[in-house]
Design an enzyme around this catalytic site. Structure first.
Site, PDB file in Angstrom:
ATOM      1  N   ASN A   9       0.857  -1.182   0.000  1.00 56.66           N
ATOM      2  CA  ASN A   9       0.000   0.000   0.000  1.00 56.66           C
ATOM      3  C   ASN A   9       0.898   1.238   0.000  1.00 56.66           C
ATOM      4  OD1 ASN A   9      -1.621   2.228   0.881  1.00 56.66           O
ATOM      5  ND2 ASN A   9      -3.150   0.787   1.632  1.00 56.66           N
ATOM      6  N   ARG A  20       4.582  18.481   0.077  1.00 51.94           N
ATOM      7  CA  ARG A  20       5.368  19.555  -0.538  1.00 51.94           C
ATOM      8  C   ARG A  20       4.739  20.094  -1.813  1.00 51.94           C
ATOM      9  NH1 ARG A  20      10.719  20.085   1.306  1.00 51.94           N
ATOM     10  NH2 ARG A  20      10.782  21.835  -0.151  1.00 51.94           N
ATOM     11  N   HIS A  45      -5.557   3.596  -1.585  1.00 55.50           N
ATOM     12  CA  HIS A  45      -6.839   3.870  -0.945  1.00 55.50           C
ATOM     13  C   HIS A  45      -7.133   5.368  -1.062  1.00 55.50           C
ATOM     14  CE1 HIS A  45      -9.663   2.999   2.701  1.00 55.50           C
ATOM     15  NE2 HIS A  45     -10.103   4.041   2.008  1.00 55.50           N
ATOM     16  N   ARG A  47      -9.072   8.578  -0.580  1.00 57.30           N
ATOM     17  CA  ARG A  47     -10.136   9.029   0.315  1.00 57.30           C
ATOM     18  C   ARG A  47     -10.736  10.316  -0.227  1.00 57.30           C
ATOM     19  NH1 ARG A  47      -6.954   6.057   4.075  1.00 57.30           N
ATOM     20  NH2 ARG A  47      -8.304   4.780   5.395  1.00 57.30           N
ATOM     21  N   HIS A  52      -3.791  11.588   0.608  1.00 58.74           N
ATOM     22  CA  HIS A  52      -2.607  10.854   0.137  1.00 58.74           C
ATOM     23  C   HIS A  52      -2.811  10.480  -1.333  1.00 58.74           C
ATOM     24  CE1 HIS A  52      -5.243   8.236   2.465  1.00 58.74           C
ATOM     25  NE2 HIS A  52      -4.577   8.443   3.578  1.00 58.74           N
ATOM     26  N   GLU A  72      -8.742   0.272  -2.928  1.00 63.48           N
ATOM     27  CA  GLU A  72      -9.671   0.084  -1.835  1.00 63.48           C
ATOM     28  C   GLU A  72     -10.294   1.408  -1.434  1.00 63.48           C
ATOM     29  OE1 GLU A  72      -7.134  -1.777   1.099  1.00 63.48           O
ATOM     30  OE2 GLU A  72      -6.684   0.161   2.020  1.00 63.48           O
ATOM     31  N   THR A 102      -8.082   6.093   9.528  1.00 61.43           N
ATOM     32  CA  THR A 102      -7.633   4.841   8.944  1.00 61.43           C
ATOM     33  C   THR A 102      -8.794   3.858   8.947  1.00 61.43           C
ATOM     34  OG1 THR A 102      -5.907   3.131   9.027  1.00 61.43           O
ATOM     35  CG2 THR A 102      -6.817   3.876  11.132  1.00 61.43           C
ATOM     36  N   HIS A 192      -4.061  -4.679   7.844  1.00 56.49           N
ATOM     37  CA  HIS A 192      -4.118  -3.650   8.879  1.00 56.49           C
ATOM     38  C   HIS A 192      -3.224  -4.049  10.051  1.00 56.49           C
ATOM     39  CE1 HIS A 192      -5.914   0.167  10.206  1.00 56.49           C
ATOM     40  NE2 HIS A 192      -5.574  -0.283  11.399  1.00 56.49           N
ATOM     41  N   ASP A 193      -2.152  -3.283  10.208  1.00 53.46           N
ATOM     42  CA  ASP A 193      -1.197  -3.444  11.313  1.00 53.46           C
ATOM     43  C   ASP A 193      -0.417  -4.757  11.262  1.00 53.46           C
ATOM     44  OD1 ASP A 193      -1.814  -0.949  12.282  1.00 53.46           O
ATOM     45  OD2 ASP A 193      -3.218  -1.682  13.794  1.00 53.46           O
ATOM     46  N   GLY A 215       1.007  -1.345   4.306  1.00 53.43           N
ATOM     47  CA  GLY A 215       1.506  -0.033   3.935  1.00 53.43           C
ATOM     48  C   GLY A 215       2.247   0.668   5.055  1.00 53.43           C
ATOM     49  N   HIS A 216       1.530   1.037   6.106  1.00 47.97           N
ATOM     50  CA  HIS A 216       2.113   1.883   7.148  1.00 47.97           C
ATOM     51  C   HIS A 216       3.351   1.254   7.774  1.00 47.97           C
ATOM     52  CE1 HIS A 216       2.061   5.065  10.185  1.00 47.97           C
ATOM     53  NE2 HIS A 216       2.325   4.119  11.067  1.00 47.97           N
TER      54      HIS A 216
END
Length: 239
Positions: A9, A20, A45, A47, A52, A72, A102, A192-193, A215-216
């Site tokens: 992700n 920036r 994803h 939003r 992002h 997603e 999130t 997720h996580d 991703g994160h």
């Protein structure tokens, strides 16, 4: 070769770019590089506030992704219009509100049966595989099958939170629900996580798992280990 696909992700990369107001880092080049480094898919994803990944990124990414492109998000009117136009390999439906920080819960697939059934049919008519983000609950898995989804994606936030205390208990519902999904003919994804500490255990326990979207945690690890090395570290967890 990993037995479970790693889809990277790249939302957090887009967040850095947007901070920036320029095109640095170049998101399409990042997608190419992730694939070259071993990723078997790219996830984004978009939003509503486009903080992002932006909707105008989608066709550019579709043109360069050579593995699997997964978009997603919450299937509102704009999401549906843009995704059907781009035609990714997979659309993952997530019940995020407009202000969600999130994705921290899955769909109630019985409560929203009629809505999801209609959305799934529209996406499938455009040749897009559909995955529905759900918590590890057998009722919700059955509901995903009932609305015609091709796959489910388990929300693994609770698993990740409880993993260090009792891994077997943390993964128990996922094991049971994954088996049900396989029996129903649903593909199984997760996200997720998930990270370098909990990913391999999850992969080994959850039979039928086909794809994880990360991703994160991966981007955080890349700050220390570098993007190429980090992707390969994650891929090794899935072998």
């Amino acid at each position: 070769m990993a037995t479970v696909r790693l889809s990277v992700n790249i939302n957090k990369i887009a967040l850095i770019r947007n901070s920036r107001g320029s095109n640095q880092p170049d998101l399409t080049q990042i997608a190419r590089d992730c694939e070259a480094f071993g990723a078997q898919g790219i996830t984004v994803h978009p939003r509503p506030d486009e903080r992002h990944v932006r909707f105008d990124d989608l066709p550019l990414l579709k043109d360069v992704v050579t593995t699997e492109f997964n978009i997603e998000g919450n299937p509102d009117a704009r999401f549906m219009r843009e995704v059907i136009q781009v035609q990714p390999h997979q659309a993952t439906l997530v019940p995020d509100g407009p202000q969600a920080l999130t994705s921290d819960q899955g769909w109630d697939t019985t409560k929203y049966h009629d809505f999801l059934q209609d959305v799934v049919a529209q996406l499938q008519a455009a040749g897009i595989r559909v995955s529905i983000f759900v918590d590890a609950d057998e009722r919700l898995v059955e509901g995903a099958k009932a609305v015609g989804a091709d796959r489910i994606e388990f929300y693994t936030g609770h698993y990740a939170k409880d993993f260090s205390k009792n891994p077997a208990e943390a993964v128990k519902k996922h094991v049971q629900c994954a088996q049900l999904a396989v029996n129903l003919g649903l593909g199984v994804n997760a996200g997720h996580d998930l990270n370098l500490q909990n990913l391999n255990y999850y992969k080994n326990e959850v039979h039928g798992l086909q794809e994880v979207s990360i991703g994160h945690a991966l981007v955080c690890d890349a700050m220390y280990f570098g993007l190429q090395n980090t992707i390969q570290m994650y891929v090794r967890q899935l072998i």
